[in-house]
Enzyme design. Structure first.
Site, PDB file in Angstrom:
ATOM      1  N   TYR A   1       3.398  63.349  -9.631  1.00 32.71           N
ATOM      2  CA  TYR A   1       3.400  61.899  -9.846  1.00 32.71           C
ATOM      3  C   TYR A   1       4.792  61.310  -9.645  1.00 32.71           C
ATOM      4  O   TYR A   1       4.962  60.314  -8.928  1.00 32.71           O
ATOM      5  CB  TYR A   1       2.904  61.622 -11.268  1.00 32.71           C
ATOM      6  CG  TYR A   1       2.932  60.182 -11.700  1.00 32.71           C
ATOM      7  CD1 TYR A   1       1.847  59.344 -11.457  1.00 32.71           C
ATOM      8  CD2 TYR A   1       4.022  59.652 -12.378  1.00 32.71           C
ATOM      9  CE1 TYR A   1       1.858  58.017 -11.872  1.00 32.71           C
ATOM     10  CE2 TYR A   1       4.047  58.325 -12.794  1.00 32.71           C
ATOM     11  CZ  TYR A   1       2.964  57.512 -12.547  1.00 32.71           C
ATOM     12  OH  TYR A   1       2.985  56.207 -12.951  1.00 32.71           O
TER      13      TYR A   1
ATOM     14  N   ILE B   1       4.325  52.164  -8.752  1.00 29.13           N
ATOM     15  CA  ILE B   1       3.562  52.681  -9.894  1.00 29.13           C
ATOM     16  C   ILE B   1       2.084  52.345  -9.744  1.00 29.13           C
ATOM     17  O   ILE B   1       1.207  53.198  -9.943  1.00 29.13           O
ATOM     18  CB  ILE B   1       4.131  52.115 -11.205  1.00 29.13           C
ATOM     19  CG1 ILE B   1       5.527  52.685 -11.457  1.00 29.13           C
ATOM     20  CG2 ILE B   1       3.210  52.423 -12.386  1.00 29.13           C
ATOM     21  CD1 ILE B   1       6.278  52.014 -12.583  1.00 29.13           C
TER      22      ILE B   1
ATOM     23  N   GLN C   1       0.256  54.481  -7.254  1.00 28.53           N
ATOM     24  CA  GLN C   1      -0.035  55.826  -7.719  1.00 28.53           C
ATOM     25  C   GLN C   1      -1.049  55.837  -8.856  1.00 28.53           C
ATOM     26  O   GLN C   1      -1.837  56.765  -8.975  1.00 28.53           O
ATOM     27  CB  GLN C   1       1.257  56.519  -8.182  1.00 28.53           C
ATOM     28  CG  GLN C   1       1.195  58.023  -8.141  1.00 28.53           C
ATOM     29  CD  GLN C   1       0.854  58.544  -6.750  1.00 28.53           C
ATOM     30  OE1 GLN C   1       1.280  57.984  -5.744  1.00 28.53           O
ATOM     31  NE2 GLN C   1       0.057  59.590  -6.689  1.00 28.53           N
ATOM     32  N   GLU C   2      -1.021  54.813  -9.687  1.00 28.48           N
ATOM     33  CA  GLU C   2      -1.898  54.780 -10.850  1.00 28.48           C
ATOM     34  C   GLU C   2      -3.343  54.444 -10.494  1.00 28.48           C
ATOM     35  O   GLU C   2      -4.275  55.093 -10.974  1.00 28.48           O
ATOM     36  CB  GLU C   2      -1.382  53.752 -11.870  1.00 28.48           C
ATOM     37  CG  GLU C   2      -0.124  54.169 -12.596  1.00 28.48           C
ATOM     38  CD  GLU C   2      -0.386  55.231 -13.654  1.00 28.48           C
ATOM     39  OE1 GLU C   2      -1.551  55.458 -14.002  1.00 28.48           O
ATOM     40  OE2 GLU C   2       0.588  55.844 -14.124  1.00 28.48           O
ATOM     41  N   SER C   3      -3.535  53.407  -9.686  1.00 31.39           N
ATOM     42  CA  SER C   3      -4.895  52.893  -9.491  1.00 31.39           C
ATOM     43  C   SER C   3      -5.268  52.631  -8.046  1.00 31.39           C
ATOM     44  O   SER C   3      -6.409  52.256  -7.784  1.00 31.39           O
ATOM     45  CB  SER C   3      -5.058  51.586 -10.265  1.00 31.39           C
ATOM     46  OG  SER C   3      -4.221  50.571  -9.701  1.00 31.39           O
TER      47      SER C   3
END
Length: 655
Positions: free
Chosen positions: A610, A501, A504-506
């Site tokens: 995503y 996660i 993919q997020e940051s």
């Protein structure tokens, strides 16, 4: 429990990068320029302080960022810039995104001023595509009766894409010269309306004969209140504009109320005629498919042989997947244009459809091709054919000379100097430009340089681009491991999923902040963070604490655990983390649904991408953390149907 927070920023990585460059700079430049000067220079540009920029131009001589004050001085006053000064800049910094940007803005200025001789001389040197510049060029060429320009202008018009106002004179000239028919104008208009480009459709409307034009007021009513517009439309629909606005209103209505839209369309069909009605059914069918409506395939059938857009065909395939109609899946995929059909997504689903239809040999051959890719479908295909990849976590060995060669690239130097000063947008542009056409070894060297400079997003993205030589440890790094493993253990999560996660997020940037305010490694929204802080608790809590990795991971992991407990399946929780728990729940089927089908039929393209990327990330992180490959099929799993919810189940009150 309350947390003791540890402050961490990118400044350490930026400082190391700055120190590395300082050794290579002339002594005068080292003493005269710092990060504060870089920020002050940009501030002068934003405020239009040309005198200060002129001073900075002198001060930055010999510095990696030497081109910036000169560029900002020129582009900020481009309409009165001296052509010789512009040419001198372009000659001095030929391999720079600044030169490309300056040339693009100069061409637009030259066109606005009618300096066509200079425009013609400079335009061939523009590397990137720019629709506005392209249309200015077409304007100029049409005045010279360039026959090829007519063909290019018509192709642009018929493509149906949104275009800048610079294209309007091109289209007007073609229409005045009889090179565009009313039917072609209507075809472009309906494509624009289908995309919601109402303002551009109004501009295009002026090219039609007066008798065929719609009123802007009628279009606005159909756009704002499609249900009301259709209820009040009692005319015989004799003119084309009447029919087109009804079709547009039906399409608008189908986005929220597909059943009502279908009823309205069925009632209007006799007055619309088969051609218009079938076109409208194709639009309605795609909207229904995106909402997982049980009649979506029936609506597609109503479209008969009406031409469908690529998006409509793709959603026909997705609707057939959810219905388990594998013959329809295969037919839809075969209707895609060749370029899109070659994507791993459609090759995988074509193979799946063939297998379901008993054509095992053809299915296996397709899957073997997909299995060579390391994405979501590549991993699924590899497991199907027994070709699970074994990532090399040691990576390709780089020599010092490889790193030195890339450090010497001016664009890399400028990018890292800009990153050190927190000018990320400018840095990203320099980085991307500097890596154009690089081979795998150069890309891996650049990735390592980014890692050493404390820019993990650039390290990951750059390592991801290699084709033959790979470094999977660079693609899937393990920073903040102690904090992450502790948080995952406390909340009962697999560390591989938390890593997936965050990647993919940051991209592991602690101070990452989205346009809507999501902050930190796990990109927590302010309201969500405040809610989590009350639950754990984190006291005292301030939003600035979200930029601290230990805090962000702890809070984000807790929130994901709550979402997972609410939805009951990891893929649903991943979808919810991006699009919200309510949407993830609504996207289920009445019956149990294969996880891969759930993922592929998510209506939001961003969330669909995503979810697939997070699941692929998780496969690699599990492999790296355990030394063993996971089953991708097991990770994807089966999504429980809505009918399987316990009686009286109520969704958790999550933010």
């Amino acid at each position: 429990m309350a947390l003791t927070c540890i402050k961490w920023t990118r400044s350490l990585g930026g400082l190391l990068a700055a120190l590395a460059f300082a050794a290579a700079l002339p002594l005068q430049a080292r003493a005269a320029v710092g990060d504060a000067d870089v920020l002050a220079m940009k501030d002068a540009w934003q405020k239009g302080n040309w005198k200060a920029l002129a001073d900075f131009r002198t001060r930055f001589a010999g510095h990696p960022l030497e081109p910036y004050p000169a560029y900002w001085l020129l582009v900020g006053q481009i309409h009165r810039a001296d052509p010789d000064e512009v040419r001198a800049f372009l000659k001095r910094y030929p391999d720079s995104p600044l030169s490309e940007s300056l040339r693009r803005e100069w061409l637009k200025s030259l066109a606005a001023q009618g300096s066509w001789d200079v425009f013609r001389a400079e335009h061939p040197s523009l590397v990137s595509d720019d629709a506005e510049v392209a249309c200015y060029s077409l304007q100029e060429r049409l005045t010279r009766n360039d026959a090829e320009a007519e063909g290019e202008g018509r192709a642009l018009f018929k493509a149906g894409r949104e275009s800048p106002q610079a294209c309007d004179p091109v289209f007007a000239t073609l229409a005045a010269n009889g090179k565009l028919s009313a039917d072609e104008t209507w075809e472009r208009t309906r494509r624009l309306l289908a995309m919601g480009q109402v303002r551009e459709a109004k501009r295009l409307n002026l090219l039609l004969p007066k008798s065929q034009q719609f009123s802007d007021r009628s279009l606005d009513r159909a756009n704002a209140d499609p249900s009301g517009y259709l209820a009040k439309e009692k005319s015989a629909l004799v003119g084309r504009w009447h029919k087109e606005l009804v079709v547009f209103a039906v399409n608008r209505l189908s986005r929220s109320k597909p059943d009502e839209a279908a009823e309205r369309l069925a009632a209007f069909a006799p007055k619309l005629g088969s051609t218009f009605a079938e076109y409208a059914w194709g639009q309605l069918a795609m909207q229904a498919a995106m909402q997982h409506h049980p009649k979506a395939l029936a609506y597609y059938a109503m479209a008969n042989d009406a031409p469908l857009t690529d998006a409509q065909v793709a959603w026909r395939a997705r609707a057939a997947m959810r219905s388990g109609d594998w013959k329809a899946v295969l037919v839809a995929i075969q209707a895609l244009p060749p370029e899109e059909a070659r994507d791993s997504t459609w090759r995988f689903w074509r193979a799946r459809a063939l297998r379901e239809l008993g054509e095992t040999e053809a299915s296996t051959a397709l899957l073997k091709g997909v299995a060579r890719e390391t994405n979501f479908y590549g991993l699924l295909a590899a497991e199907e054919v027994g070709a699970t990849p074994a990532p090399d976590w040691n990576g390709t060995r780089l020599e010092a000379v490889d790193l030195d060669r890339m450090r010497a690239v001016p664009g890399i130097q400028r990018a890292l100097a800009l990153y050190a000063a927190d000018l990320d947008n400018e840095a990203l542009r320099e980085w991307i430009w500097a890596l154009r056409g690089r081979d795998d070894r150069e890309l891996l060297a650049a990735a390592e340089i980014a890692r050493q400079a404390g820019e993990p997003d650039r390290a990951i993205n750059t390592a991801d681009r290699t084709l033959q030589l790979h470094d999977f440890s660079q693609r899937y790094p393990l920073p903040h491991r102690d904090a992450l493993v502790a948080a995952a253990s406390q909340w009962g999560l697999d560390p591989a999923l938390v890593y997936s996660i965050i990647r993919q997020e940051s991209r592991f940037m602690p101070e990452a902040r989205s346009r809507v305010g999501a902050t930190g490694l796990m990109q927590l929204m302010p309201a969500t963070a405040k809610w989590v802080a009350r639950q754990i608790p984190v006291h005292p809590f301030t939003p600035a604490m979200l930029r601290q990795p230990e805090v962000n991971i702890h809070m984000g992991s807790y929130y994901f655990r709550r979402v997972l407990d609410d939805l009951g399946h990891p893929m649903l929780a991943v979808a919810a983390y991006n699009a919200g728990p309510g949407r993830a729940r609504r996207w289920r089927d009445e019956r149990a649904l294969e996880g891969a089908i759930y993922a592929e039929t998510i209506p939001f393209a961003e969330t669909r991408d995503y979810v697939k990327k997070v699941l692929a990330n998780e496969w690699f992180y599990r492999y790296r953390l355990t030394g063993k490959p996971a089953s991708m099929r097991a990770l994807v799993g089966v999504i429980p149907g809505r009918s399987q919810d316990p009686a009286g189940a109520v969704a958790a009150n999550l933010p």
